[in-house]
Design a protein around this motif. Structure first.
Motif, PDB file in Angstrom:
ATOM      1  N   LYS A 125       5.859 -23.505 -16.615  1.00  0.00           N
ATOM      2  CA  LYS A 125       7.107 -22.753 -16.780  1.00  0.00           C
ATOM      3  C   LYS A 125       6.807 -21.322 -17.224  1.00  0.00           C
ATOM      4  CE  LYS A 125      11.623 -23.304 -18.809  1.00  0.00           C
ATOM      5  NZ  LYS A 125      12.285 -23.659 -20.056  1.00  0.00           N
ATOM      6  N   ALA A 126       5.883 -21.203 -18.188  1.00  0.00           N
ATOM      7  CA  ALA A 126       5.499 -19.877 -18.677  1.00  0.00           C
ATOM      8  C   ALA A 126       4.890 -19.051 -17.551  1.00  0.00           C
ATOM      9  CB  ALA A 126       4.515 -20.023 -19.836  1.00  0.00           C
ATOM     10  N   ALA A 127       4.061 -19.704 -16.739  1.00  0.00           N
ATOM     11  CA  ALA A 127       3.414 -18.990 -15.634  1.00  0.00           C
ATOM     12  C   ALA A 127       4.457 -18.500 -14.634  1.00  0.00           C
ATOM     13  CB  ALA A 127       2.401 -19.897 -14.954  1.00  0.00           C
ATOM     14  N   ILE A 128       5.482 -19.319 -14.387  1.00  0.00           N
ATOM     15  CA  ILE A 128       6.533 -18.932 -13.445  1.00  0.00           C
ATOM     16  C   ILE A 128       7.260 -17.686 -13.953  1.00  0.00           C
ATOM     17  CG2 ILE A 128       8.790 -19.634 -12.535  1.00  0.00           C
ATOM     18  CD1 ILE A 128       7.555 -22.526 -12.408  1.00  0.00           C
ATOM     19  N   GLU A 129       7.520 -17.680 -15.243  1.00  0.00           N
ATOM     20  CA  GLU A 129       8.196 -16.511 -15.808  1.00  0.00           C
ATOM     21  C   GLU A 129       7.311 -15.272 -15.731  1.00  0.00           C
ATOM     22  OE1 GLU A 129       9.926 -17.280 -19.699  1.00  0.00           O
ATOM     23  OE2 GLU A 129      10.910 -19.036 -18.854  1.00  0.00           O
ATOM     24  N   ARG A 130       6.040 -15.453 -16.031  1.00  0.00           N
ATOM     25  CA  ARG A 130       5.105 -14.333 -15.999  1.00  0.00           C
ATOM     26  C   ARG A 130       5.006 -13.764 -14.578  1.00  0.00           C
ATOM     27  NH1 ARG A 130       1.092 -16.842 -18.582  1.00  0.00           N
ATOM     28  NH2 ARG A 130       0.010 -17.378 -16.664  1.00  0.00           N
ATOM     29  N   LEU A 131       5.070 -14.653 -13.588  1.00  0.00           N
ATOM     30  CA  LEU A 131       4.946 -14.217 -12.196  1.00  0.00           C
ATOM     31  C   LEU A 131       6.245 -13.608 -11.669  1.00  0.00           C
ATOM     32  CD1 LEU A 131       3.047 -17.300 -10.780  1.00  0.00           C
ATOM     33  CD2 LEU A 131       2.189 -14.973 -10.768  1.00  0.00           C
ATOM     34  N   GLY A 132       7.318 -13.727 -12.433  1.00  0.00           N
ATOM     35  CA  GLY A 132       8.602 -13.225 -11.954  1.00  0.00           C
ATOM     36  C   GLY A 132       9.193 -14.123 -10.881  1.00  0.00           C
ATOM     37  N   LEU A 133       8.920 -15.403 -10.978  1.00  0.00           N
ATOM     38  CA  LEU A 133       9.417 -16.339  -9.964  1.00  0.00           C
ATOM     39  C   LEU A 133      10.513 -17.242 -10.527  1.00  0.00           C
ATOM     40  CD1 LEU A 133       6.075 -17.299  -8.231  1.00  0.00           C
ATOM     41  CD2 LEU A 133       8.087 -16.445  -7.052  1.00  0.00           C
ATOM     42  N   LYS A 134      11.051 -16.847 -11.672  1.00  0.00           N
ATOM     43  CA  LYS A 134      12.062 -17.689 -12.306  1.00  0.00           C
ATOM     44  C   LYS A 134      13.270 -17.817 -11.367  1.00  0.00           C
ATOM     45  CE  LYS A 134      13.520 -18.705 -16.947  1.00  0.00           C
ATOM     46  NZ  LYS A 134      14.981 -18.715 -17.024  1.00  0.00           N
ATOM     47  N   TRP A 148       3.951 -12.965  -2.058  1.00  0.00           N
ATOM     48  CA  TRP A 148       4.282 -13.929  -3.103  1.00  0.00           C
ATOM     49  C   TRP A 148       3.284 -15.060  -3.163  1.00  0.00           C
ATOM     50  CZ3 TRP A 148       6.935 -13.060  -7.177  1.00  0.00           C
ATOM     51  CH2 TRP A 148       7.961 -12.087  -7.157  1.00  0.00           C
ATOM     52  N   LYS A 149       2.784 -15.457  -1.995  1.00  0.00           N
ATOM     53  CA  LYS A 149       1.752 -16.491  -1.974  1.00  0.00           C
ATOM     54  C   LYS A 149       0.541 -16.034  -2.767  1.00  0.00           C
ATOM     55  CE  LYS A 149       2.520 -19.056   2.273  1.00  0.00           C
ATOM     56  NZ  LYS A 149       2.262 -19.119   3.697  1.00  0.00           N
ATOM     57  N   GLN A 150       0.182 -14.751  -2.565  1.00  0.00           N
ATOM     58  CA  GLN A 150      -0.975 -14.198  -3.246  1.00  0.00           C
ATOM     59  C   GLN A 150      -0.738 -14.173  -4.756  1.00  0.00           C
ATOM     60  OE1 GLN A 150      -0.536 -10.706  -4.407  1.00  0.00           O
ATOM     61  NE2 GLN A 150      -2.384  -9.643  -3.726  1.00  0.00           N
ATOM     62  N   ARG A 151       0.474 -13.803  -5.156  1.00  0.00           N
ATOM     63  CA  ARG A 151       0.800 -13.784  -6.591  1.00  0.00           C
ATOM     64  C   ARG A 151       0.728 -15.183  -7.176  1.00  0.00           C
ATOM     65  NH1 ARG A 151       4.648  -9.374  -8.858  1.00  0.00           N
ATOM     66  NH2 ARG A 151       3.988 -10.529 -10.696  1.00  0.00           N
ATOM     67  N   LEU A 152       1.272 -16.143  -6.418  1.00  0.00           N
ATOM     68  CA  LEU A 152       1.260 -17.533  -6.895  1.00  0.00           C
ATOM     69  C   LEU A 152      -0.183 -18.033  -7.022  1.00  0.00           C
ATOM     70  CD1 LEU A 152       2.644 -20.199  -7.603  1.00  0.00           C
ATOM     71  CD2 LEU A 152       2.783 -20.699  -5.163  1.00  0.00           C
ATOM     72  N   ALA A 153      -0.998 -17.706  -6.016  1.00  0.00           N
ATOM     73  CA  ALA A 153      -2.397 -18.153  -6.045  1.00  0.00           C
ATOM     74  C   ALA A 153      -3.117 -17.570  -7.257  1.00  0.00           C
ATOM     75  CB  ALA A 153      -3.106 -17.750  -4.750  1.00  0.00           C
ATOM     76  N   LEU A 154      -2.866 -16.285  -7.533  1.00  0.00           N
ATOM     77  CA  LEU A 154      -3.494 -15.672  -8.707  1.00  0.00           C
ATOM     78  C   LEU A 154      -2.965 -16.329  -9.986  1.00  0.00           C
ATOM     79  CD1 LEU A 154      -5.362 -13.442  -9.845  1.00  0.00           C
ATOM     80  CD2 LEU A 154      -3.345 -11.988 -10.005  1.00  0.00           C
ATOM     81  N   GLY A 155      -1.658 -16.585 -10.002  1.00  0.00           N
ATOM     82  CA  GLY A 155      -1.060 -17.242 -11.167  1.00  0.00           C
ATOM     83  C   GLY A 155      -1.685 -18.608 -11.424  1.00  0.00           C
ATOM     84  N   ALA A 156      -1.934 -19.344 -10.331  1.00  0.00           N
ATOM     85  CA  ALA A 156      -2.549 -20.663 -10.471  1.00  0.00           C
ATOM     86  C   ALA A 156      -3.984 -20.539 -10.969  1.00  0.00           C
ATOM     87  CB  ALA A 156      -2.522 -21.395  -9.132  1.00  0.00           C
ATOM     88  N   CYS A 157      -4.671 -19.461 -10.518  1.00  0.00           N
ATOM     89  CA  CYS A 157      -6.065 -19.229 -10.917  1.00  0.00           C
ATOM     90  C   CYS A 157      -6.191 -18.967 -12.411  1.00  0.00           C
ATOM     91  CB  CYS A 157      -6.625 -18.012 -10.198  1.00  0.00           C
ATOM     92  SG  CYS A 157      -7.460 -18.408  -8.708  1.00  0.00           S
ATOM     93  N   ILE A 158      -5.271 -18.169 -12.946  1.00  0.00           N
ATOM     94  CA  ILE A 158      -5.419 -17.768 -14.344  1.00  0.00           C
ATOM     95  C   ILE A 158      -4.703 -18.724 -15.296  1.00  0.00           C
ATOM     96  CG2 ILE A 158      -5.773 -15.331 -13.807  1.00  0.00           C
ATOM     97  CD1 ILE A 158      -2.910 -14.780 -14.501  1.00  0.00           C
ATOM     98  N   LEU A 159      -3.985 -19.695 -14.742  1.00  0.00           N
ATOM     99  CA  LEU A 159      -3.258 -20.656 -15.578  1.00  0.00           C
ATOM    100  C   LEU A 159      -4.173 -21.389 -16.572  1.00  0.00           C
ATOM    101  CD1 LEU A 159      -0.453 -21.939 -16.056  1.00  0.00           C
ATOM    102  CD2 LEU A 159      -1.017 -23.603 -14.304  1.00  0.00           C
ATOM    103  N   PRO A 160      -5.340 -21.894 -16.126  1.00  0.00           N
ATOM    104  CA  PRO A 160      -6.201 -22.604 -17.080  1.00  0.00           C
ATOM    105  C   PRO A 160      -7.032 -21.664 -17.961  1.00  0.00           C
ATOM    106  CG  PRO A 160      -6.720 -23.153 -14.787  1.00  0.00           C
ATOM    107  CD  PRO A 160      -5.904 -21.937 -14.773  1.00  0.00           C
TER     108      PRO A 160
END
Lengths: 316, 385
Positions: A125-134, A148-160
């Motif tokens: 949830k926090a990652a979604i907000e950070r990505l501006g995908l709320k 957006w795919k690229q942003r999501l992929a980066l968001g998934a990368c830095i999540l852990p």
């Protein structure tokens, strides 16, 4: 296990590999590549298509086993400790490789769970907000646009919360605004101590890196800061502008002492490794009316075109 | 590459976290594909109704002709007996042997019973004369079971005639004595429902998991998955688990339909049946998953699954009696999960056995499951080499 436990090794150098070699079907795709990346630095990885960038990155994160060579990634042996490397490295593949039939939230929750993060839902949830995908978290990942795919992929990368990011051509096919945002994010992450190895084709992106490495035909040709790389080529560059530089290019290319000519809009970059030979070569043309000659600094692009030309020579 | 023991990945219940992550992901992906999900539920119902009604190895109303070489009481009583059974439908009574050939050749008769000249006199003298039967054996299943029935019919008819001389010969005072244990009616549906249960489960489950790894390969998501700290065993369990649920639902549907539509009894206990079914479902999913780790694309995986599926149907005792197969075919049959599952299900449903008395078949099923899982985990490539 929400944060990566600090290792007692605490390396200043996050990637330190030597003589990596990998062949596919008898063809050496990566040939004797050694490289080092320092903590908190953004390391650009450049080279033409098929030069071995992806293969090198895959060897660093344990996706490919090198035929020979060794080294460490975050202080862990790339040959025997790939599980520990996986735990601490965020790898963003060239092609979008999250699940297209899962929603944004489901993809992020999956990543959080696989990395064993506590409160996977909260982290996603926090990652979604950070990505501006709320508000779009239920949208399927496959329905997102390229940016957006690229942003999501980066968001998934830095999540852990990895210590090192390996990004394989992350901005290919993304519009300039999204690219700019992406790089601002990368710099912000690096400022927080994250190390980044990013492969790219774009010169402006290369210039935003702290250090760059250039690979062609599987061989690492040069490594260092942008200035070091330009200096290392020893190029002296003149810029000539005027009408019909195209014809001038044809004439100049026959002259000895000129190692590289490249058109840039209405002007030509004329460069050589030997300053006096270059000046001798262009002397007859300098007085030609309508043309304006200026001695300039070699750009990174000049350096790369020169490097590429030289490596091609080696392979002929 | 074999992963060395890593306390960091093994502590904190990490195995279950990652396994659960994979299970949730697979489950969502499964439910997102509505068409496939609907097919999963529809396939068992359709197949069961289709085959349950269509497959009947006990033939009836076989077109028959009787060649009468003499006009006698015995001849007439045999004719009447034939007319009184469901097996045969006497369509014509002929007197010339040329007619017999043409009837058989054209298919207008599958059986011709010939009562030779002097048959009655020979019978009365106790000479045991030959009664000639010409059968169209191109369909051996139909002809052999009818032949078996025929001898019974004729014997009864003759016995009847000899004991009560000069009485009314056409009186239906005989019966076909058959002793069919566990299936007293000789109904093939009772046999087919357990077989179909195993066959339908094998076919659908093999394909579910056969596609699971290759799909990730083809969609390019495998590269991302492999770069994460998740291990082959966790991936396998995560990919199998959602389909165990589907398999059990399918089994439930088939068994319910078997009871409601085909009146198949369950003489044994339900926990035994559930346990055996769960084991069989997991074994098939593991085998499908193994194919998925061996294949490089989805087409290959499906072909492997089909290559495995065919012997399962033909050599498991579902289609042909297991005891009738040559030794080597029985050996192959013993290595197939369906063979053991069909034995278990027939025993539990029709004979009232429990799982404890079926230790051998249950053990083999578990062994095959473990073997498939072992191969799959060892074959799973953690790298893209």
């Amino acid at each position: 296990m929400s944060t990566v436990p600090a290792t007692d090794k605490a390396p200043e150098t996050v990637i330190d590999v030597h003589h990596l070699t990998k062949s596919f079907g008898g063809r050496k795709v990566v040939d004797d590549v050694s490289m080092s990346v320092k903590k908190g630095r953004i390391h650009g990885f450049l080279g033409p298509n098929g030069s071995g960038k992806t293969t090198t990155i895959r060897m660093l994160c344990g996706l490919l086993t090198p035929d020979s060579g060794d080294g460490t990634c975050l202080g862990f042996d790339i040959l025997t400790e790939s599980d520990r490397i996986r735990r601490r490295v965020g790898y963003m593949t060239q092609k979008f490789s999250l699940y297209q039939d899962l929603s944004i939230r489901e993809n992020l929750e999956f990543v959080a769970r696989v990395y064993g993060l506590s409160d996977a839902r909260g982290k996603a949830k926090a990652a979604i907000e950070r990505l501006g995908l709320k508000g779009r978290e239920k949208q399927l990942a496959g329905e997102l646009s390229g940016g957006w795919k690229q942003r999501l992929a980066l968001g998934a990368c830095i999540l852990p919360e990895p210590a090192l990011l390996l990004l394989d051509e992350p901005t290919a096919g993304v519009d300039p605004q999204a690219r700019r945002d992406f790089w601002n994010e990368i710099h912000a992450l690096a400022a927080d101590g994250l190390s980044v190895l990013v492969s790219t084709h774009y010169m402006d992106e290369a210039e935003r890196c702290h250090e760059i490495a250039y690979i062609a035909y599987g061989k690492l040709l040069v490594q260092g800061t942008v200035d070091e790389v330009i200096e290392g080529t020893g190029l002296v560059t003149w810029t000539v502008s005027g009408p019909d530089v195209h014809h001038l290019q044809a004439e100049l290319s026959k002259q000895p002492g000129i190692d590289m000519i490249a058109p840039f809009g209405l002007s030509l970059h004329v460069a050589g490794h030997d300053e006096s030979a270059l000046e001798q070569a262009i002397a007859p043309y300098r007085d030609r009316s309508g043309f304006k000659w200026e001695k300039g600094e070699a750009t990174l692009e000049d350096a790369f075109i020169d490097l590429m030309g030289r490596s091609e020579d080696n392979f002929r | 590459m074999t992963a060395p023991y890593d306390p960091e990945l093994n502590g904190n219940g990490g195995f279950f976290k990652r396994f659960w992550a994979m299970t949730v992901k697979e489950f969502i992906q499964m439910t997102r594909d509505r068409v496939t999900l609907a097919t999963m539920i529809m396939i068992p119902v359709m197949q069961l109704l289709l085959f349950g009604f269509a497959i009947n190895t006990t033939p009836h109303d076989l077109p028959t002709a009787v060649l009468m070489r003499e006009n006698s009481d015995v001849g007439r009583s045999i004719l009447a007996a034939l007319k009184n059974t469901d097996f045969f439908e006497v369509q014509s009574v002929i007197t010339r042997s040329e007619d017999m050939d043409s009837l058989l050749k054209s298919g207008r008769a599958l059986f011709v019973v010939e009562i030779p000249e002097g048959f009655e006199r020979a019978v009365r003298r106790g000479e045991t004369p030959a009664l000639l039967v010409a059968a169209d054996a191109t369909d051996p299943v139909a002809s052999s079971s009818a032949l078996g029935a025929l001898s019974g019919i004729v014997t009864s008819a003759l016995a009847n005639d000899r004991q009560i001389e000069f009485s009314e010969p056409s009186k239906p005072a005989f019966s076909i004595v058959q002793h069919r244990r566990y299936n007293p009616a000789g109904s093939s549906t009772l046999n087919i429902v357990p077989g179909l249960l195993g066959t339908i489960l094998t076919m659908t489950l093999l394909i579910f998991t056969a596609l699971s790894v290759t799909r990730e390969m083809e969609r390019g998501t495998m590269e991302n998955l492999l770069s994460m700290p998740i291990r082959p065993l966790e991936i396998m369990f995560g990919k199998i688990t959602p389909y165990v649920l589907i398999g059990l639902i399918q089994a439930l549907i088939i068994i319910s339909a078997g009871i409601l539509v085909f009146r198949v009894p369950i003489l044994g206990d339900l926990p035994s049946l559930a346990l055996a079914t769960a084991l069989f479902v997991i074994a098939n999913l593991s085998i499908g998953y193994t194919f998925s780790t061996l294949a490089t694309n989805q087409l290959q995986a499906i072909q492997m699954a089909m290559m495995f599926f065919l012997p399962n149907i033909l050599l498991s005792g579902f289609m042909f009696p297991f005891a009738g197969m040559p030794g080597w075919a029985q050996w192959i049959g013993e290595a197939l999960p369906l063979t053991h599952y069909i034995r278990i299900v027939r025993a539990i449903m029709l004979k009232g056995a429990d799982i404890a008395t079926l230790a051998y078949d249950t053990g083999v099923l578990a062994g095959l499951m473990m073997l498939a899982m072992l191969i799959a985990v060892r074959r799973f490539r953690r790298t893209l080499d």
